[in-house]
Design a protein around this motif. Structure first.
Motif, PDB file in Angstrom:
ATOM      1  N   LEU A 157       0.829  -1.198   0.000  1.00 30.39           N
ATOM      2  CA  LEU A 157       0.000   0.000   0.000  1.00 30.39           C
ATOM      3  C   LEU A 157       0.868   1.254   0.000  1.00 30.39           C
ATOM      4  O   LEU A 157       2.017   1.222   0.461  1.00 30.39           O
ATOM      5  CB  LEU A 157      -0.907   0.006   1.227  1.00 30.39           C
ATOM      6  N   PRO A 158       0.352   2.366  -0.517  1.00 35.10           N
ATOM      7  CA  PRO A 158       1.107   3.614  -0.426  1.00 35.10           C
ATOM      8  C   PRO A 158       1.413   3.973   1.021  1.00 35.10           C
ATOM      9  O   PRO A 158       0.623   3.686   1.934  1.00 35.10           O
ATOM     10  CB  PRO A 158       0.157   4.635  -1.068  1.00 35.10           C
ATOM     11  N   GLY A 159       2.567   4.610   1.232  1.00 31.89           N
ATOM     12  CA  GLY A 159       2.965   5.012   2.565  1.00 31.89           C
ATOM     13  C   GLY A 159       2.318   6.314   2.991  1.00 31.89           C
ATOM     14  O   GLY A 159       1.469   6.885   2.302  1.00 31.89           O
ATOM     15  N   ALA A 160       2.781   6.815   4.152  1.00 29.99           N
ATOM     16  CA  ALA A 160       2.103   7.941   4.791  1.00 29.99           C
ATOM     17  C   ALA A 160       2.108   9.197   3.932  1.00 29.99           C
ATOM     18  O   ALA A 160       1.065   9.835   3.742  1.00 29.99           O
ATOM     19  CB  ALA A 160       2.742   8.224   6.147  1.00 29.99           C
ATOM     20  N   MET A 161       3.278   9.616   3.402  1.00 28.62           N
ATOM     21  CA  MET A 161       3.296  10.869   2.659  1.00 28.62           C
ATOM     22  C   MET A 161       2.490  10.760   1.372  1.00 28.62           C
ATOM     23  O   MET A 161       1.857  11.738   0.948  1.00 28.62           O
ATOM     24  CB  MET A 161       4.715  11.346   2.377  1.00 28.62           C
ATOM     25  N   ALA A 175      -6.371   1.911   3.913  1.00 26.55           N
ATOM     26  CA  ALA A 175      -5.014   1.363   3.941  1.00 26.55           C
ATOM     27  C   ALA A 175      -4.732   0.695   5.276  1.00 26.55           C
ATOM     28  O   ALA A 175      -4.159  -0.399   5.340  1.00 26.55           O
ATOM     29  CB  ALA A 175      -3.992   2.463   3.649  1.00 26.55           C
ATOM     30  N   GLY A 176      -5.131   1.352   6.378  1.00 22.67           N
ATOM     31  CA  GLY A 176      -4.934   0.751   7.698  1.00 22.67           C
ATOM     32  C   GLY A 176      -5.766  -0.505   7.883  1.00 22.67           C
ATOM     33  O   GLY A 176      -5.298  -1.498   8.444  1.00 22.67           O
ATOM     34  N   ILE A 425      -5.831   3.540  -4.758  1.00 17.60           N
ATOM     35  CA  ILE A 425      -5.332   4.539  -3.806  1.00 17.60           C
ATOM     36  C   ILE A 425      -4.051   5.177  -4.339  1.00 17.60           C
ATOM     37  O   ILE A 425      -3.881   6.400  -4.296  1.00 17.60           O
ATOM     38  CB  ILE A 425      -5.091   3.899  -2.421  1.00 17.60           C
ATOM     39  N   ALA A 426      -3.141   4.356  -4.863  1.00 18.34           N
ATOM     40  CA  ALA A 426      -1.878   4.872  -5.389  1.00 18.34           C
ATOM     41  C   ALA A 426      -2.111   5.853  -6.530  1.00 18.34           C
ATOM     42  O   ALA A 426      -1.415   6.865  -6.653  1.00 18.34           O
ATOM     43  CB  ALA A 426      -0.981   3.722  -5.837  1.00 18.34           C
ATOM     44  N   GLU A 427      -3.096   5.562  -7.380  1.00 19.45           N
ATOM     45  CA  GLU A 427      -3.400   6.488  -8.470  1.00 19.45           C
ATOM     46  C   GLU A 427      -3.835   7.849  -7.936  1.00 19.45           C
ATOM     47  O   GLU A 427      -3.517   8.886  -8.519  1.00 19.45           O
ATOM     48  CB  GLU A 427      -4.508   5.902  -9.349  1.00 19.45           C
ATOM     49  N   ARG A 428      -4.549   7.852  -6.817  1.00 20.27           N
ATOM     50  CA  ARG A 428      -5.042   9.116  -6.252  1.00 20.27           C
ATOM     51  C   ARG A 428      -3.966   9.882  -5.494  1.00 20.27           C
ATOM     52  O   ARG A 428      -4.202  11.010  -5.056  1.00 20.27           O
ATOM     53  CB  ARG A 428      -6.241   8.827  -5.342  1.00 20.27           C
ATOM     54  N   THR A 429      -2.781   9.263  -5.302  1.00 15.13           N
ATOM     55  CA  THR A 429      -1.715   9.939  -4.570  1.00 15.13           C
ATOM     56  C   THR A 429      -0.616  10.479  -5.474  1.00 15.13           C
ATOM     57  O   THR A 429       0.108  11.401  -5.083  1.00 15.13           O
ATOM     58  CB  THR A 429      -1.072   8.978  -3.549  1.00 15.13           C
ATOM     59  N   THR A 430      -0.443   9.924  -6.663  1.00 12.05           N
ATOM     60  CA  THR A 430       0.613  10.366  -7.584  1.00 12.05           C
ATOM     61  C   THR A 430       0.426  11.847  -7.892  1.00 12.05           C
ATOM     62  O   THR A 430      -0.672  12.290  -8.241  1.00 12.05           O
ATOM     63  CB  THR A 430       0.577   9.548  -8.885  1.00 12.05           C
ATOM     64  N   GLU A 565       3.175   1.838  -6.325  1.00 16.68           N
ATOM     65  CA  GLU A 565       3.329   3.258  -6.627  1.00 16.68           C
ATOM     66  C   GLU A 565       3.972   3.480  -7.995  1.00 16.68           C
ATOM     67  O   GLU A 565       3.602   4.403  -8.731  1.00 16.68           O
ATOM     68  CB  GLU A 565       4.139   3.932  -5.509  1.00 16.68           C
ATOM     69  N   LEU A 566       4.928   2.635  -8.362  1.00 17.37           N
ATOM     70  CA  LEU A 566       5.550   2.768  -9.677  1.00 17.37           C
ATOM     71  C   LEU A 566       4.542   2.507 -10.797  1.00 17.37           C
ATOM     72  O   LEU A 566       4.523   3.222 -11.808  1.00 17.37           O
ATOM     73  CB  LEU A 566       6.725   1.802  -9.799  1.00 17.37           C
ATOM     74  N   ARG A 567       3.716   1.498 -10.622  1.00 15.06           N
ATOM     75  CA  ARG A 567       2.740   1.199 -11.665  1.00 15.06           C
ATOM     76  C   ARG A 567       1.671   2.290 -11.765  1.00 15.06           C
ATOM     77  O   ARG A 567       1.177   2.593 -12.857  1.00 15.06           O
ATOM     78  CB  ARG A 567       2.119  -0.180 -11.426  1.00 15.06           C
ATOM     79  N   ALA A 568       1.311   2.877 -10.645  1.00 13.86           N
ATOM     80  CA  ALA A 568       0.378   4.002 -10.688  1.00 13.86           C
ATOM     81  C   ALA A 568       0.999   5.183 -11.429  1.00 13.86           C
ATOM     82  O   ALA A 568       0.329   5.842 -12.248  1.00 13.86           O
ATOM     83  CB  ALA A 568      -0.025   4.407  -9.277  1.00 13.86           C
TER      84      ALA A 568
END
Length: 608
Positions: A157-161, A175-176, A425-430, A565-568
């Motif tokens: 899962l994506p990390g905190a930042m 995520a939690g 989720i990762a897509e929404r954080t990039t 995260e890389l794939r996102a």
């Protein structure tokens, strides 16, 4: 069907946490009468325990090996050299240990989910063989992002930042919850997460992307949401590192940092996330090995400070749960006192769990001597044991079976819908920081790509590294890719090779990792820009990298280099999804830190 049920529970609970503002979602503490009856039951257990058994409950040591009773010969030898026993089962028996912590890599505790589950069952069999049989509380640092212990087979899962960039309480909760559900299936019931530090220092070498961001209000909301997610999944969450490790340029693993915030600054910047975690019902809080003169003029590390742990955390903030020390092998807590005195002083300061002592025999016997001499009373010892038994009871360890089933591992860990949720989720954080002349998304005609740059290994799998995985992800999206990993410190020949490889390409995607003022990564990016080939920059760790790179036509931040995260990021580069992340920290100019290059909240989309 189980996957679908998990997904539905996550979505419904996420809606609940958002509607409730991510505070107090766990409800009020147990009614006094219920809590009194529970404590009476737990005190009867304590009454049957020897002094030695009570002391053992406080310790959470490391160990080597993938098995509780039959690790490899190499791991047995390392255990014998450092712990005085050959196996973790022997360690539990010798010191009446109440909990253990798992690490990947150096400790060789983690290979795959089924092995972890069997290791946990072995730990519990050893714990139930003690004269006072009490299951172990198995702990881990599974923060996700840059700090991951269980990799292969589990959902990443994506990390905190990254979650901070997504600004979604529902995503932080999910995520939690997803992570907690998978940990529980492995028999792990305490996760040393989330990080509650507010990262206001871009040069912070130890927290950085492990923090949700630089705004105390935003960090507070995300911390509360993630605490709730973990604890709804049955995991003992742990907010860390009290009283706040976000404004330091020194790593407490290697030295004793000093936080120079005034009391007013501490109240405004550092305290709010911990207050939010307590309001959300967090079960444990981890200390920091640093000095905070405004809270304790004695300048003892916070871990050893009664003024900070008892005076501020317990008395002022009203925290009644378990206080966990950060690892006691870290330099920050060992600069003033010996390894026999550190655990004693931590207990006297108000700590309960003693994590990762550098020498378990020295630490255990130091506490035993302090109890026998009267320096630590048995009543004080009982206070900590009671708090630890409370969280064991809450985790179901004292009323149900502590063992886990391989069927649950198969059904829950790495579940398809968990992985799908992680990808979304990762897509929404990039985060898209720069996009001059609409360089991104890469046009259909730009199909020949070079992927080049820093290529850190995955946190839990050193055989997989950033650049080839990113190239693979872009290749699956229809691009013709070649790749060249140049590392964090490329020499002149490597840079020349990258420049030569860029010629004839339609675009270059260059990754960076912690770019400093004198970093050769700056030279690499500059030379690639000089080729005239469009350059797309991706910061795979710190979003601050862009400040060191000059005028790149396109720049993104992924906040970590795990595969999800890389794939996102690859999907964003290809235009399959619109970037939605917003910087959770400000990025200052490299040549004038007083000036902000990109403010917190900055983030472009393809529709701007």
């Amino acid at each position: 069907m189980q996957d679908r049920n998990l997904s539905r529970r996550t979505v419904l609970a996420s809606a609940t946490v958002v509607a409730a503002g991510a505070t107090g979602v766990l409800g009020a503490a147990a009614a006094p009468a219920v809590a009194h009856r529970r404590d009476d039951r737990l005190k009867k257990i304590i009454g049957r325990m020897s002094i030695e058994a009570k002391i053992g409950q406080l310790f959470v040591p490391y160990f080597y090996g993938t098995s509780a009773t039959s690790p490899s010969q190499t791991d047995q030898d390392r255990n014998l050299a450092e712990l005085g026993v050959r196996t973790v089962a022997e360690l539990i028996a010798k010191y009446h240990i109440g909990g253990v912590i798992y690490f990947s890599g150096w400790a060789n505790n983690i290979q795959d989910p089924h092995q972890v589950a069997e290791l946990t069952n072995g730990v519990q069999r050893a714990s139930l063989a003690l004269p006072t049989p009490i299951p172990s509380l198995v702990s881990i640092d599974q923060e996700h992002g840059a700090n991951v212990r269980i990799g292969s087979g589990a959902t990443q899962l994506p990390g905190a930042m990254a979650l901070g960039a997504g600004r979604s309480l529902a995503d932080a909760y999910a995520a939690g919850f997803i992570s907690g559900t998978e940990l529980a299936a492995l028999g792990i019931h305490q996760n040393f997460a989330p990080v509650a530090d507010v990262n206001v220092n871009p040069a912070n070498p130890v927290i950085n992307v492990r923090s949700f961001g630089a705004d105390p209000r935003d960090v507070s909301r995300m911390v509360a949401a993630q605490v709730t997610g973990y604890q709804r999944a049955g995991i003992i969450a742990c907010a860390k590192h009290f009283p706040g490790h976000g404004d330091t340029g020194q790593d407490s693993h290697t030295g004793l940092p000093v936080i120079t915030h005034t009391r007013e600054e501490w109240d405004r910047v550092d305290a709010p996330p911990f207050k939010a975690a307590i309001a959300a019902g967090v079960d444990s809080i981890m200390t920091a090995h640093l000095q905070v003169p405004s809270l304790d003029p004695s300048n003892d590390p916070a871990t050893l400070s009664p003024a900070i742990l008892q005076g501020v955390l317990r008395d002022e903030l009203g925290f009644g749960g378990v206080i966990v020390t950060d690892a006691l092998n870290m330099a920050g807590v060992r600069t003033k006192y010996g390894d026999d005195r550190v655990p004693v002083l931590a207990l006297k300061a108000g700590a309960d769990q003693l994590l990762f002592p550098p020498d378990i025999d020295v630490a255990y016997n130091g506490v035993l001597a302090a109890v026998r001499s009267g320096e630590i009373t048995e009543d004080r010892l009982d206070e900590s044991v009671l708090r630890i038994l409370r969280i064991k009871d809450k985790a179901g360890l004292l009323t149900g079976s502590p063992y886990v089933s391989p069927k649950d591992v198969d059904r829950v860990v790495g579940a398809r819908l968990h992985r799908l949720a992680a990808s979304r989720i990762a897509e929404r954080t990039t985060t898209l920081l720069v996009n001059e002349d609409r360089t991104l998304p890469l046009r259909p005609g730009r199909r020949k790509l070079l992927v080049v740059g820093a290529s850190p290994a995955f946190p839990t799998d050193s055989t997989r590294t950033t650049v080839p995985v990113l190239a693979e992800a872009l290749g699956e999206l229809g691009y013709s890719t070649t790749h060249l990993a140049t590392g964090r410190t490329p020499d002149a020949a490597t840079i020349d090779a990258a420049v030569a490889a860029a010629r004839g390409r339609d675009a270059v995607v260059v990754t960076t990792d912690n770019v400093g003022a004198t970093s050769a990564q700056r030279t690499l990016v500059s030379r690639l820009l000089s080729t005239g080939v469009p350059v797309v920059h991706l910061a795979v760790r710190n979003p601050y990298d862009i400040a060191q790179l000059g005028s790149v036509p396109a720049s993104l931040a992924s906040y970590c280099w795990t595969e999800v995260e890389l794939r996102a990021a690859a999907r964003v580069i290809a235009g399959r999804v619109d970037p939605r992340g917003k910087l959770p920290v400000p990025v200052q100019r490299a040549d004038d830190p007083a000036e902000i290059l990109f403010a917190a909240g900055h983030g472009l989309s393809y529709h701007d």
